[in-house]
Design a protein around this motif. Structure first.
Motif: not given
Length: 464
Positions: A416-431
């Motif tokens: 999240r530290r590397f996309a501070p300007k983008t407000k709608r951000h989702v990160h998927f941690d998948l297998y």
């Protein structure tokens, strides 16, 4: 496998009917069978429990109809892809789903196609699979597009690393770009070292050069959606080397890139009204004299300095540079896919990817899309106080917390530290892998969350 091997026969083609049955329907349906068929079903012990199959004979001994048990569709444990069991249970032939009963024909067709996938690059198929006739009341083309995109992504994950390196990931992206008329740029060599220093550092020790792939498609004035996929084609762990057992499945460490490519294929094939950007940093985390080291400090594309606490936490490093690139244009929605942490798997198991976002409305939309697409996920918190676990005494932050707790959360906070300007951000941690075969989910590589993201974007930005 060539994805065009996943196909449906045209509606109206002569075929053996399949009647899907819930337990409540069975008594009345059974009473309507011929005496011979009723006796045969009883003799074989058929009941419409989930996955049960009965092959009813015609008077001349040929196969007249298939009965298939759906189980209790009201039960919480009901598997909506259960019809995929038919692929491995039926003899070669042509079949069609009857529209009567409690079956969702679209879901049953998707389950059939997803279960028909076979990875045949190195081993010939042992038997011819049964064929399915498209129902005239489903959007067969749309279902095929999804199934073929999933198959293409699964092929990438299943391909061993000696035949799938960064160049082959680039080839897959270029094929998509040509197919859909997208623009594509690839950064490598000295330019990669200047522009994306973390991607370069992680991939420097491999003889297969790292690179960053940047694909764009759609009208520039449409809503901007950016997909970022982790493309580590093999992860030794670097100088913090994994044990042998930890490397056995590391060909799947590019599962995030495969999911992003599959989602992009679905989006472009659906003609959604958006401007799509696909960014894939792809590397091999190998070991050589020029490998990056624990204790190194590297300045990221964003300008932040990162102390390397562990070279086996390389995925977040290459994603950091990719997210910084994505953040420069502040997309309306930024989605990243990554096989990132064992902590997410420990918490949720292999079937349920974790996701992280600060946007509650987006979180709800993601959960609903996952239910709609039968591609479930579970939200974990971006607990801000845990960010201090990434503090470094000599740099802006460390790439790991150094402790045993909240590994998936601290990884998400790092990104999240590397996309501070983008407000709608989702990160998927998948297998990115099915440990065993289930309906619609053959053992092997899987592009988890790709169908979810496609369903989400269809809702947010429908085709015109």
């Amino acid at each position: 496998m060539p994805t065009d091997r996943l196909d449906l026969l045209p509606a109206g083609t002569a075929a053996i009917p399949i009647r899907c049955l819930e337990p409540a329907e069975w008594p009345a349906f059974q009473a309507g069978l011929s005496p011979i068929q009723r006796a045969y079903a009883g003799a074989t012990g058929f009941s419409p429990k989930a996955g049960r199959v009965c092959l009813l004979p015609a008077p001349d001994g040929t196969l007249d109809r298939v009965l298939f048990g759906l189980g209790d569709t009201a039960a919480a444990a009901h598997d909506r892809l259960v019809a995929g069991r038919l692929v491995g249970s039926l003899p070669e032939g042509r079949y069609r789903f009857e529209p009567e009963g409690g079956v969702d024909l679209g879901e049953a067709t998707l389950a059939w196609l997803l279960s028909s996938y076979r990875f045949g690059r190195y081993k010939a198929a042992s038997a011819q699979l049964p064929s399915l006739v498209a129902s005239d009341c489903i959007n067969a083309d749309a279902i095929l597009r999804v199934a073929r995109a999933v198959a293409a992504g699964r092929d990438l994950v299943n391909t061993p690393s000696n035949d799938l390196g960064p160049a082959e990931i680039e080839d897959a992206a270029r094929i998509l770009a040509e197919r859909f008329g997208a623009a594509i740029a690839v950064t490598g060599g000295d330019e990669l070292a200047r522009e994306f220093p973390l991607v370069h550092a992680v991939g420097a020790a491999s003889p297969r050069a790292p690179r960053l792939i940047d694909l764009t498609w759609g009208a520039p004035d449409s809503p901007r959606v950016t997909l970022v996929g982790k493309g580590v084609v093999f992860d030794t762990g670097g100088l913090d080397i994994k044990p042998s057992s930890g490397m056995l499945l590391m060909k799947k460490d590019m599962g995030g890139a495969a999911a992003a490519l599959a989602a992009a294929e679905m989006v472009m094939g659906s003609g959604l009204k958006l401007r799509l950007r696909l960014i894939v940093p792809t590397v091999e985390n190998a070991i050589a004299g020029n490998a990056f080291r624990p204790g190194d400090v590297i300045r990221a594309r964003s300008g932040l300095t990162i102390e390397i606490g562990n070279t086996d936490a390389e995925g977040r490093l290459i994603l950091a540079d990719a997210l910084a690139l994505a953040d420069t244009e502040q997309p309306d929605l930024l989605v990243d896919f990554a096989t990132l942490t064992g902590a997410a798997r420990t918490a949720l198991g292999p079937d349920l990817p974790a996701f992280f976002t600060e946007d509650d409305a987006l979180s709800l939309a993601i959960e609903q899309a996952g239910m709609s697409a039968i591609d479930p996920v579970w939200r974990l918190p971006l607990h801000a106080p845990y960010a201090s676990l990434l503090d470094s005494k000599i740099a802006d932050l460390n790439n790991v917390s150094g402790g045993p707790f909240a590994g998936a959360i601290t990884a998400a906070l790092f990104l999240r530290r590397f996309a501070p300007k983008t407000k709608r951000h989702v990160h998927f941690d998948l297998y990115g892998w099915n440990p065993s075969t289930k309906p619609g989910r053959p053992e092997g590589g899987e592009v988890q969350t790709a169908r979810l993201v496609h369903a989400l974007l269809k809702t947010l930005y429908p085709a015109g």
